[in-house]
Design an enzyme around this catalytic site. Structure first.
Site, PDB file in Angstrom:
ATOM      1  N   GLY A  12     -40.100 -70.170 204.214  1.00 44.47           N
ATOM      2  CA  GLY A  12     -39.587 -70.963 203.088  1.00 44.47           C
ATOM      3  C   GLY A  12     -39.626 -72.441 203.420  1.00 44.47           C
ATOM      4  CB  ILE A  17     -32.807 -74.800 203.268  1.00 41.13           C
ATOM      5  CG1 ILE A  17     -31.645 -74.539 202.309  1.00 41.13           C
ATOM      6  CG2 ILE A  17     -32.330 -74.675 204.717  1.00 41.13           C
ATOM      7  CD1 ILE A  17     -31.078 -73.125 202.367  1.00 41.13           C
ATOM      8  N   GLY A  18     -35.675 -76.015 203.886  1.00 45.15           N
ATOM      9  CA  GLY A  18     -36.758 -76.325 204.819  1.00 45.15           C
ATOM     10  C   GLY A  18     -36.968 -77.823 204.955  1.00 45.15           C
ATOM     11  NE  ARG A  95     -27.055 -61.714 190.969  1.00 51.15           N
ATOM     12  CZ  ARG A  95     -25.901 -61.134 191.274  1.00 51.15           C
ATOM     13  NH1 ARG A  95     -25.303 -61.409 192.408  1.00 51.15           N
ATOM     14  NH2 ARG A  95     -25.341 -60.285 190.449  1.00 51.15           N
ATOM     15  NE  ARG A 101     -24.271 -58.336 196.822  1.00 54.15           N
ATOM     16  CZ  ARG A 101     -24.380 -59.512 197.386  1.00 54.15           C
ATOM     17  NH1 ARG A 101     -24.606 -60.569 196.639  1.00 54.15           N
ATOM     18  NH2 ARG A 101     -24.279 -59.667 198.693  1.00 54.15           N
ATOM     19  CG  ASN A 134     -27.501 -66.288 201.057  1.00 56.74           C
ATOM     20  OD1 ASN A 134     -27.041 -65.959 202.136  1.00 56.74           O
ATOM     21  ND2 ASN A 134     -27.261 -67.466 200.513  1.00 56.74           N
ATOM     22  CG  HIS A 190     -23.403 -66.502 204.074  1.00 58.03           C
ATOM     23  ND1 HIS A 190     -22.569 -67.596 204.106  1.00 58.03           N
ATOM     24  CD2 HIS A 190     -24.425 -66.848 203.266  1.00 58.03           C
ATOM     25  CE1 HIS A 190     -23.071 -68.557 203.351  1.00 58.03           C
ATOM     26  NE2 HIS A 190     -24.204 -68.119 202.825  1.00 58.03           N
TER      27      HIS A 190
END
Length: 329
Positions: A12, A17-18, A95, A101, A134, A190
């Protein structure tokens, strides 16, 4: 004489985040200011994602980091993970609207099964794996189960963001500096079911519960605030927490590789059966780290309220595990 470069695989890699993570790894913040690195960056085969990754690599090159010996782009985990010493599994399917989920678990099970198998086949036998994407604990469990030739202890999930969030809340409440608060724990998954626990926490040798002796605040404010902090950031920023997640990933790996200097930190690790948590479940526990290994803090007293919270977050993890059981055959 300079150290041999360590190979760091990041999935990713062109994501939010990367982008917040890679430049800090390349500058030496994660593995040390004298440790050269080779970055092996994975993105999905999609043309847009690969193009974005190319742009990130151009920026990494333009920083001229002395410690960055090489950076390569990949669309196949089997090349991205080749001989990896550290693997940060950041990429996961988020999501989407109307997605249950269980659908999320199923899609991610496919991703992390493939990545676990690739790690099993091509990574260093001592690879340190941190799952950030996640649902992190269950994704780490899937990757671990898909890599039978690697030690289970090599697979961890990130609870350091929750740990750092909890530290920040305790600092604000007590008026003490974050750096002075020790022996905080975040138990479990988490997710909003996690249990941040400051019963053993100290500030300058004094018990933090002496400064914050407020059960109602703990139950009604502290625990829910830490649990729902990610949602609060999305609400405020319109995007999920990326810089703080990247920061937590760096903290987690830095402590794992370089040691926590006797300080307790939280890591999602495979349970050995301690604290009534079934063996093999990836669960947040207090650990100390040295010489590249983590060691769980054992035999802490678990009071009735804490037992309830540990079991509550465990229940969610068992449900997630059962939801992917058929996909791991």
């Amino acid at each position: 004489m300079s150290k041999p470069a360590l190979r760091v695989a990041v999935t990713g890699a062109a994501g939010q985040i990367g982008y917040a993570l890679l430049f800090r790894i390349a500058s030496g913040e994660m593995l040390g200011k004298d440790q050269p690195v080779i970055l092996q960056l994975l993105e999905i085969p999609d043309e847009k994602a690969q193009k974005a990754l190319k742009g990130v690599i151009m920026e990494l090159e333009d920083c001229a980091f002395p410690l960055l010996h090489e950076v390569t782009a990949h669309s196949d985990p089997r090349t991205a993970f080749k001989d990896a010493d550290v693997a940060l599994l950041v990429g996961a399917r988020p999501r989407g609207p109307g997605m249950e989920r269980k659908d999320l678990l199923s899609v991610n099970a496919q991703i992390f099964t493939a990545q676990g198998r690739a790690l099993n086949d091509v990574a260093s036998r001592n690879v340190k794996v941190l799952v950030v994407g996640n649902p992190a604990n269950t994704n780490a469990y899937i990757a671990m189960k898909s890599a039978p030739d690697l030690p289970a202890k090599n697979f961890t999930a990130m609870l350091r963001l929750d740990h750092n969030r909890a530290l920040s809340q305790l600092s604000a409440k007590s008026g003490k500096r974050v750096a002075d608060i020790e022996k905080l724990i975040v138990w479990g998954n988490h997710s909003p079911t996690m249990y941040p626990d400051f019963r053993f926490a100290t500030v300058g040798g004094q018990g933090l519960t002496q400064l914050i002796n407020d059960d109602a605040w703990n139950r009604d404010t502290f625990i829910p605030t830490v649990g729902k902090r990610g949602a609060a950031i999305i609400e405020a920023r319109g995007l999920s927490s990326a810089a703080s997640a990247a920061n937590a990933a760096i903290d987690h790996v830095r402590d794992w590789v370089l040691g926590s200097n006797g300080k307790w930190v939280t890591m999602g690790i495979p349970s050995d059966g301690s604290y009534g948590i079934p063996e093999g479940i990836i669960y947040g526990f207090p650990v100390v780290t040295e010489n590249g290994e983590y060691k769980m803090i054992k035999d802490l007293e678990i009071d009735a309220f804490s037992r309830e919270r540990l079991d509550f977050t465990l229940k969610e993890l068992l449900e997630e595990r059962d939801g992917v059981k058929d996909l791991l055959k």
